[in-house]
Design a protein around this motif. Structure first.
Motif, PDB file in Angstrom:
ATOM      1  N   TYR A   1     -35.675  26.444  34.795  1.00  0.00           N
ATOM      2  CA  TYR A   1     -35.056  25.431  33.945  1.00  0.00           C
ATOM      3  C   TYR A   1     -33.626  25.200  34.390  1.00  0.00           C
ATOM      4  N   MET A   2     -33.165  23.939  34.250  1.00  0.00           N
ATOM      5  CA  MET A   2     -31.781  23.598  34.580  1.00  0.00           C
ATOM      6  C   MET A   2     -31.019  23.335  33.288  1.00  0.00           C
ATOM      7  N   ASN A   3     -29.710  23.496  33.368  1.00  0.00           N
ATOM      8  CA  ASN A   3     -28.898  23.224  32.185  1.00  0.00           C
ATOM      9  C   ASN A   3     -28.666  21.721  32.046  1.00  0.00           C
ATOM     10  N   VAL A   4     -28.052  21.330  30.943  1.00  0.00           N
ATOM     11  CA  VAL A   4     -27.815  19.920  30.637  1.00  0.00           C
ATOM     12  C   VAL A   4     -26.947  19.254  31.700  1.00  0.00           C
ATOM     13  N   LYS A   5     -25.921  19.956  32.131  1.00  0.00           N
ATOM     14  CA  LYS A   5     -25.011  19.377  33.127  1.00  0.00           C
ATOM     15  C   LYS A   5     -25.758  19.048  34.422  1.00  0.00           C
ATOM     16  N   SER A   6     -26.621  19.942  34.863  1.00  0.00           N
ATOM     17  CA  SER A   6     -27.402  19.703  36.086  1.00  0.00           C
ATOM     18  C   SER A   6     -28.348  18.518  35.919  1.00  0.00           C
ATOM     19  N   ALA A   7     -29.017  18.444  34.767  1.00  0.00           N
ATOM     20  CA  ALA A   7     -29.928  17.324  34.511  1.00  0.00           C
ATOM     21  C   ALA A   7     -29.150  16.008  34.471  1.00  0.00           C
ATOM     22  N   ALA A   8     -27.973  16.024  33.846  1.00  0.00           N
ATOM     23  CA  ALA A   8     -27.146  14.814  33.763  1.00  0.00           C
ATOM     24  C   ALA A   8     -26.748  14.331  35.151  1.00  0.00           C
ATOM     25  N   GLN A   9     -26.347  15.244  36.010  1.00  0.00           N
ATOM     26  CA  GLN A   9     -25.971  14.866  37.379  1.00  0.00           C
ATOM     27  C   GLN A   9     -27.176  14.334  38.146  1.00  0.00           C
ATOM     28  N   LEU A  10     -28.303  14.997  37.998  1.00  0.00           N
ATOM     29  CA  LEU A  10     -29.522  14.604  38.703  1.00  0.00           C
ATOM     30  C   LEU A  10     -29.993  13.211  38.278  1.00  0.00           C
ATOM     31  N   TRP A  11     -29.905  12.923  36.991  1.00  0.00           N
ATOM     32  CA  TRP A  11     -30.415  11.667  36.458  1.00  0.00           C
ATOM     33  C   TRP A  11     -29.379  10.561  36.368  1.00  0.00           C
ATOM     34  N   GLY A  12     -28.120  10.876  36.641  1.00  0.00           N
ATOM     35  CA  GLY A  12     -27.072   9.853  36.609  1.00  0.00           C
ATOM     36  C   GLY A  12     -26.730   9.380  35.202  1.00  0.00           C
ATOM     37  N   VAL A  13     -26.777  10.300  34.249  1.00  0.00           N
ATOM     38  CA  VAL A  13     -26.414   9.994  32.863  1.00  0.00           C
ATOM     39  C   VAL A  13     -25.419  11.051  32.387  1.00  0.00           C
ATOM     40  N   SER A  14     -24.880  10.865  31.199  1.00  0.00           N
ATOM     41  CA  SER A  14     -23.920  11.831  30.668  1.00  0.00           C
ATOM     42  C   SER A  14     -24.655  13.047  30.080  1.00  0.00           C
ATOM     43  N   SER A  15     -23.924  14.127  29.935  1.00  0.00           N
ATOM     44  CA  SER A  15     -24.488  15.328  29.311  1.00  0.00           C
ATOM     45  C   SER A  15     -24.903  15.046  27.874  1.00  0.00           C
ATOM     46  N   ASN A  16     -24.122  14.224  27.175  1.00  0.00           N
ATOM     47  CA  ASN A  16     -24.477  13.869  25.797  1.00  0.00           C
ATOM     48  C   ASN A  16     -25.802  13.122  25.733  1.00  0.00           C
ATOM     49  N   THR A  17     -26.058  12.283  26.718  1.00  0.00           N
ATOM     50  CA  THR A  17     -27.331  11.545  26.767  1.00  0.00           C
ATOM     51  C   THR A  17     -28.489  12.516  26.946  1.00  0.00           C
ATOM     52  N   VAL A  18     -28.315  13.509  27.820  1.00  0.00           N
ATOM     53  CA  VAL A  18     -29.377  14.495  28.039  1.00  0.00           C
ATOM     54  C   VAL A  18     -29.614  15.297  26.753  1.00  0.00           C
ATOM     55  N   ARG A  19     -28.544  15.688  26.069  1.00  0.00           N
ATOM     56  CA  ARG A  19     -28.696  16.408  24.794  1.00  0.00           C
ATOM     57  C   ARG A  19     -29.447  15.547  23.770  1.00  0.00           C
ATOM     58  N   LYS A  20     -29.138  14.267  23.765  1.00  0.00           N
ATOM     59  CA  LYS A  20     -29.818  13.333  22.859  1.00  0.00           C
ATOM     60  C   LYS A  20     -31.309  13.275  23.189  1.00  0.00           C
ATOM     61  N   TYR A  21     -31.643  13.166  24.476  1.00  0.00           N
ATOM     62  CA  TYR A  21     -33.048  13.183  24.897  1.00  0.00           C
ATOM     63  C   TYR A  21     -33.741  14.442  24.375  1.00  0.00           C
ATOM     64  N   CYS A  22     -33.070  15.579  24.488  1.00  0.00           N
ATOM     65  CA  CYS A  22     -33.648  16.851  24.044  1.00  0.00           C
ATOM     66  C   CYS A  22     -33.843  16.858  22.528  1.00  0.00           C
ATOM     67  N   ARG A  23     -32.823  16.450  21.783  1.00  0.00           N
ATOM     68  CA  ARG A  23     -32.919  16.418  20.309  1.00  0.00           C
ATOM     69  C   ARG A  23     -34.046  15.499  19.844  1.00  0.00           C
ATOM     70  N   GLU A  24     -34.216  14.373  20.533  1.00  0.00           N
ATOM     71  CA  GLU A  24     -35.249  13.395  20.168  1.00  0.00           C
ATOM     72  C   GLU A  24     -36.615  13.753  20.738  1.00  0.00           C
ATOM     73  N   LYS A  25     -36.681  14.904  21.410  1.00  0.00           N
ATOM     74  CA  LYS A  25     -37.933  15.382  22.027  1.00  0.00           C
ATOM     75  C   LYS A  25     -38.494  14.394  23.048  1.00  0.00           C
ATOM     76  N   ARG A  26     -37.591  13.716  23.756  1.00  0.00           N
ATOM     77  CA  ARG A  26     -38.010  12.773  24.803  1.00  0.00           C
ATOM     78  C   ARG A  26     -38.224  13.485  26.131  1.00  0.00           C
ATOM     79  N   ILE A  27     -37.829  14.752  26.179  1.00  0.00           N
ATOM     80  CA  ILE A  27     -38.090  15.583  27.361  1.00  0.00           C
ATOM     81  C   ILE A  27     -39.110  16.622  26.913  1.00  0.00           C
ATOM     82  N   GLN A  28     -40.287  16.550  27.482  1.00  0.00           N
ATOM     83  CA  GLN A  28     -41.404  17.379  27.033  1.00  0.00           C
ATOM     84  C   GLN A  28     -41.142  18.882  27.150  1.00  0.00           C
ATOM     85  N   ASP A  29     -40.576  19.296  28.244  1.00  0.00           N
ATOM     86  CA  ASP A  29     -40.429  20.728  28.501  1.00  0.00           C
ATOM     87  C   ASP A  29     -38.953  21.122  28.491  1.00  0.00           C
ATOM     88  N   SER A  30     -38.397  21.232  27.289  1.00  0.00           N
ATOM     89  CA  SER A  30     -37.013  21.666  27.136  1.00  0.00           C
ATOM     90  C   SER A  30     -36.949  22.626  25.956  1.00  0.00           C
TER      91      SER A  30
END
Length: 130
Positions: A12-41
């Protein structure tokens, strides 16, 4: 803090790594996680989310629309050529994209020999690299 951890035999990667990989902010990745838009987190602590390194960036509504239209076009006109540059993913990521569409409820189980629920017409246009 580790960028990559192993949990239950999976990386598993942390939020910062996912944000860099996907070209979005860390807050956006956290939002995806909270909304369960990322299946495996999963959440390791109050603010620390970890995302499977196999996860893909959640699809936008625009992407979902494009993919569904593309599938219909291929079904109705098998000679249609896919311009992969118009999509935000490559042909090699098609399996994961369709799995996400299936998991998110956008498509139902499609009769296919492929367990990832990809229409035959799309598989054929990936030129084996799917």
């Amino acid at each position: 803090m580790n960028n990559i951890i192993e949990h239950n035999g999976k990386k598993y990667m942390n939020v910062k790594s996912a944000a860099q990989l996907w070209g979005v902010s860390s807050n956006t990745v956290r939002k995806y996680c909270r909304e369960k838009r990322i299946q495996d987190s999963f959440k390791l602590s109050e603010r620390t989310w970890y995302i499977s390194i196999d996860s893909i960036k959640p699809l936008s509504e625009k992407d979902v629309h494009r993919i569904l239209v593309l599938s219909l076009q291929l079904k109705n006109n098998p000679s249609y050529e896919i311009d992969w540059d118009t999509l935000d993913f490559s042909a090699s990521e098609v399996r994961r994209v369709y799995k996400q569409l299936y998991n998110d409820g956008y498509i139902q189980s499609i009769t296919s020999q492929d367990d990832k629920k990809i229409p035959y017409e799309v598989i054929r246009h990936c030129n084996i690299i799917c």
